[in-house]
Motif scaffolding. Sequence first.
Motif, PDB file in Angstrom:
ATOM      1  N   GLY A   1     -44.908  -3.748  43.612  1.00  0.00           N
ATOM      2  CA  GLY A   1     -45.387  -2.508  43.008  1.00  0.00           C
ATOM      3  C   GLY A   1     -44.532  -1.986  41.873  1.00  0.00           C
ATOM      4  O   GLY A   1     -44.925  -1.069  41.166  1.00  0.00           O
ATOM      5  N   LYS A   2     -43.357  -2.589  41.676  1.00  0.00           N
ATOM      6  CA  LYS A   2     -42.476  -2.087  40.623  1.00  0.00           C
ATOM      7  C   LYS A   2     -42.725  -2.800  39.300  1.00  0.00           C
ATOM      8  O   LYS A   2     -43.159  -3.961  39.273  1.00  0.00           O
ATOM      9  CB  LYS A   2     -41.014  -2.284  41.032  1.00  0.00           C
ATOM     10  N   THR A   3     -42.438  -2.086  38.219  1.00  0.00           N
ATOM     11  CA  THR A   3     -42.543  -2.670  36.882  1.00  0.00           C
ATOM     12  C   THR A   3     -41.145  -2.837  36.301  1.00  0.00           C
ATOM     13  O   THR A   3     -40.344  -1.912  36.329  1.00  0.00           O
ATOM     14  CB  THR A   3     -43.401  -1.781  35.968  1.00  0.00           C
ATOM     15  N   TYR A   4     -40.879  -4.024  35.795  1.00  0.00           N
ATOM     16  CA  TYR A   4     -39.562  -4.352  35.260  1.00  0.00           C
ATOM     17  C   TYR A   4     -39.654  -4.649  33.772  1.00  0.00           C
ATOM     18  O   TYR A   4     -40.670  -5.136  33.282  1.00  0.00           O
ATOM     19  CB  TYR A   4     -38.988  -5.594  35.966  1.00  0.00           C
ATOM     20  N   LEU A   5     -38.555  -4.354  33.088  1.00  0.00           N
ATOM     21  CA  LEU A   5     -38.444  -4.735  31.679  1.00  0.00           C
ATOM     22  C   LEU A   5     -37.626  -6.016  31.614  1.00  0.00           C
ATOM     23  O   LEU A   5     -36.431  -6.015  31.919  1.00  0.00           O
ATOM     24  CB  LEU A   5     -37.766  -3.612  30.877  1.00  0.00           C
ATOM     25  N   ILE A   6     -38.295  -7.117  31.267  1.00  0.00           N
ATOM     26  CA  ILE A   6     -37.583  -8.382  31.100  1.00  0.00           C
ATOM     27  C   ILE A   6     -37.037  -8.432  29.680  1.00  0.00           C
ATOM     28  O   ILE A   6     -37.768  -8.211  28.711  1.00  0.00           O
ATOM     29  CB  ILE A   6     -38.517  -9.590  31.336  1.00  0.00           C
ATOM     30  N   ARG A   7     -35.752  -8.705  29.568  1.00  0.00           N
ATOM     31  CA  ARG A   7     -35.127  -8.849  28.251  1.00  0.00           C
ATOM     32  C   ARG A   7     -34.881 -10.335  28.052  1.00  0.00           C
ATOM     33  O   ARG A   7     -33.976 -10.903  28.649  1.00  0.00           O
ATOM     34  CB  ARG A   7     -33.845  -8.039  28.196  1.00  0.00           C
ATOM     35  N   LEU A   8     -35.725 -10.940  27.254  1.00  0.00           N
ATOM     36  CA  LEU A   8     -35.731 -12.395  27.127  1.00  0.00           C
ATOM     37  C   LEU A   8     -35.023 -12.837  25.849  1.00  0.00           C
ATOM     38  O   LEU A   8     -35.309 -12.324  24.765  1.00  0.00           O
ATOM     39  CB  LEU A   8     -37.174 -12.905  27.122  1.00  0.00           C
ATOM     40  N   VAL A   9     -34.110 -13.779  25.987  1.00  0.00           N
ATOM     41  CA  VAL A   9     -33.375 -14.322  24.841  1.00  0.00           C
ATOM     42  C   VAL A   9     -33.647 -15.816  24.758  1.00  0.00           C
ATOM     43  O   VAL A   9     -33.451 -16.541  25.730  1.00  0.00           O
ATOM     44  CB  VAL A   9     -31.850 -14.100  24.995  1.00  0.00           C
ATOM     45  N   THR A  10     -34.103 -16.279  23.593  1.00  0.00           N
ATOM     46  CA  THR A  10     -34.316 -17.709  23.404  1.00  0.00           C
ATOM     47  C   THR A  10     -33.058 -18.302  22.781  1.00  0.00           C
ATOM     48  O   THR A  10     -32.917 -18.390  21.577  1.00  0.00           O
ATOM     49  CB  THR A  10     -35.540 -17.976  22.522  1.00  0.00           C
ATOM     50  N   ALA A  11     -32.126 -18.680  23.654  1.00  0.00           N
ATOM     51  CA  ALA A  11     -30.848 -19.220  23.191  1.00  0.00           C
ATOM     52  C   ALA A  11     -30.909 -20.746  23.061  1.00  0.00           C
ATOM     53  O   ALA A  11     -29.915 -21.370  22.704  1.00  0.00           O
ATOM     54  CB  ALA A  11     -29.738 -18.826  24.156  1.00  0.00           C
ATOM     55  N   VAL A  12     -32.074 -21.335  23.338  1.00  0.00           N
ATOM     56  CA  VAL A  12     -32.264 -22.785  23.197  1.00  0.00           C
ATOM     57  C   VAL A  12     -31.775 -23.200  21.815  1.00  0.00           C
ATOM     58  O   VAL A  12     -32.136 -22.594  20.818  1.00  0.00           O
ATOM     59  CB  VAL A  12     -33.757 -23.137  23.367  1.00  0.00           C
ATOM     60  N   LEU A  13     -30.941 -24.238  21.776  1.00  0.00           N
ATOM     61  CA  LEU A  13     -30.302 -24.618  20.524  1.00  0.00           C
ATOM     62  C   LEU A  13     -31.264 -25.178  19.493  1.00  0.00           C
ATOM     63  O   LEU A  13     -31.169 -24.871  18.318  1.00  0.00           O
ATOM     64  CB  LEU A  13     -29.304 -25.749  20.805  1.00  0.00           C
ATOM     65  N   ASP A  14     -32.152 -26.036  19.942  1.00  0.00           N
ATOM     66  CA  ASP A  14     -32.722 -26.946  18.969  1.00  0.00           C
ATOM     67  C   ASP A  14     -34.198 -27.254  19.187  1.00  0.00           C
ATOM     68  O   ASP A  14     -34.682 -28.288  18.765  1.00  0.00           O
ATOM     69  CB  ASP A  14     -31.903 -28.252  19.016  1.00  0.00           C
TER      70      ASP A  14
END
Length: 586
Positions: free
Chosen positions: A220-233
């Motif tokens: 029932g909860k809503t979360y803020l996902i902070r997504l980082v695309t640190a994939v190199l290549d």
Amino acid sequence: MASRSILVHVAALLLIGVLPFAAHGGTVHYHDFIVKETNVTRLCMTKSVLTVNDSFLGPVIKARRGDTVYVNLHNQGDYGLTLHWHGVRQPRNPWSDGPEFITQCAIQPSTNFTYEINFTEEEGTVWWHAHSDWTRETVHGAIVVLPAEGTTYPFPEPDGEEIIILGAWYVGKLNLIVEEDLAQGVNMPNSNGYLINGYPGDLIVECTMRQTYRWVVEYGKTYLIRLVTAVLDAEVFFAIAGHNLTVVGMDGAYIKPIVTPYIAASPGRTMDILFTADQTPGLYYMASREHQSEDATVTGFDHSNATAIVEYQGNYSYSGTPLFPDDLPVYRDFKASEIFTAQIRSLASQEYPVDVPLDITTRMFVVVSMNVIYCDDSCQSGHEILSTLNNISWLDPPVDILKAYYWNISGIYGDFPDYPPTWYNFTGDYFDDSIVFTSKGTKVKVLNFNETVELIFQGTNVLFGSMNHPMHLHGQSFYVIGSGYGNFNNETDPLTFNLVNPPKLNTYPVPKNGWIAIRFRADNPGVWFFHCHLQHHQSWGMAGVFIVLNGDTEETSMRPPPPGMPSCPSWTIPFEFLDSDMKNIS
Ligand code: C2O
Ligand code: CU
């Protein structure tokens, strides 16, 4: 109990480092980043990698809009490195931007340097990473920029937050492998497994080691996902089984919410995503895999599926393995990537208005291509693979561009051309030798303060090397006003430009065999790198630099250099000498 006392302890530590005011009224934070070699085991292999404060992933920087953060980097590793604050504008302050050979030389082992990071315009998630050779493989972390004191999100306050960092793992000493490959002029290594929050997950086939990140959520909860695309290549797809994602921010700016079963992300991209735990309590995989846009004959890429587990809290019985996201696109689902990317729009509200330049003073047409160069006996085949912008492959100078510019050192860089040397059918199948072959150079485009720039990035199919190129600009975000396939047509394509609510981003993929049109106002004086954020393309020279000249006032001019800028060891005139010389003059 234990966790509460840890919290109190952390709060006390934070307070010690906090001063009441920053130059612009926000809070000042101090961090020490101790960089050193640490053994890390992934995919059944232990190797020594550079870590920050003993941990891979690196520490999270948290600040409010308007704050200033000082990061004192202590290099206890055995080679030089720099750090960059990806997506932070750094007004008038290129000195702390970080790209090696562009705004500084490397911080040498056993030395330190303090970066000053000014959070002014950005809000949401951005990130930091090493910006020297391939060191950002493991030297990276998230930056959370909360709304300014007394303001809030343009969406309901989430119940919680979660940082998700997408990464990639390479077996072996990456910098050494790359150095060798560059010397030979051959292809760069592929990663051996993708990672979510530092772990490959339990679907890997490479070995039996099970290292999986778990995120516990409450129904029932809503979360803020902070997504980082640190994939190199590589570009990647990401999805969470059984749940839609609502993307509300990108590259440190809010966007019109996108409700989607999956996302497509270029290296460098950050997103703020609302996630509601509203499904039958159980276990769900989140998963990430490569989006491969190269020629179909390219098959030797990293095929791994990185996974982590979303686990609903509480008492319920669950048997079997977690559900896998069947909406996660497959490697070559170019369409899926295009559909997602085409939805990105600025919020364009009264509170978050767009400010797209309408009167353009500088037009540039930059061809983004793969090329080759003849090489001396050092390389195997007589040819070396390179990547270019307007048929120039970036050559690192002996002293960084910022010093050369600030201290008027001549002979370091030349003019970056506004147009390619020849016009040809960029997206065709046949190319003249004069187009395939290139040369290296250190070329800089100088812009007057406040100039309005429209830049077309045009991809090519030279060497059958067409693919997406996520182009990234330092020092300011840009509006992406158009994109398309084939050759840009300067009569019909401008009619399709979006000047109403185009996305404002710092990285955007030039589509395979296509083009993008971007606009920005050059109102941040300084020296700003732009490059493809695929690491092997950057290493091959798909890069250039803008110098934005000073305006007429102090507020529109670059700040003076901070103390302790690292000197450039391969440069014969010691920087210290110039430094003191300049001090005598002023
Ligand atoms: Cu994320 Cu020039 O870098
Ligand atoms: Cu590229």
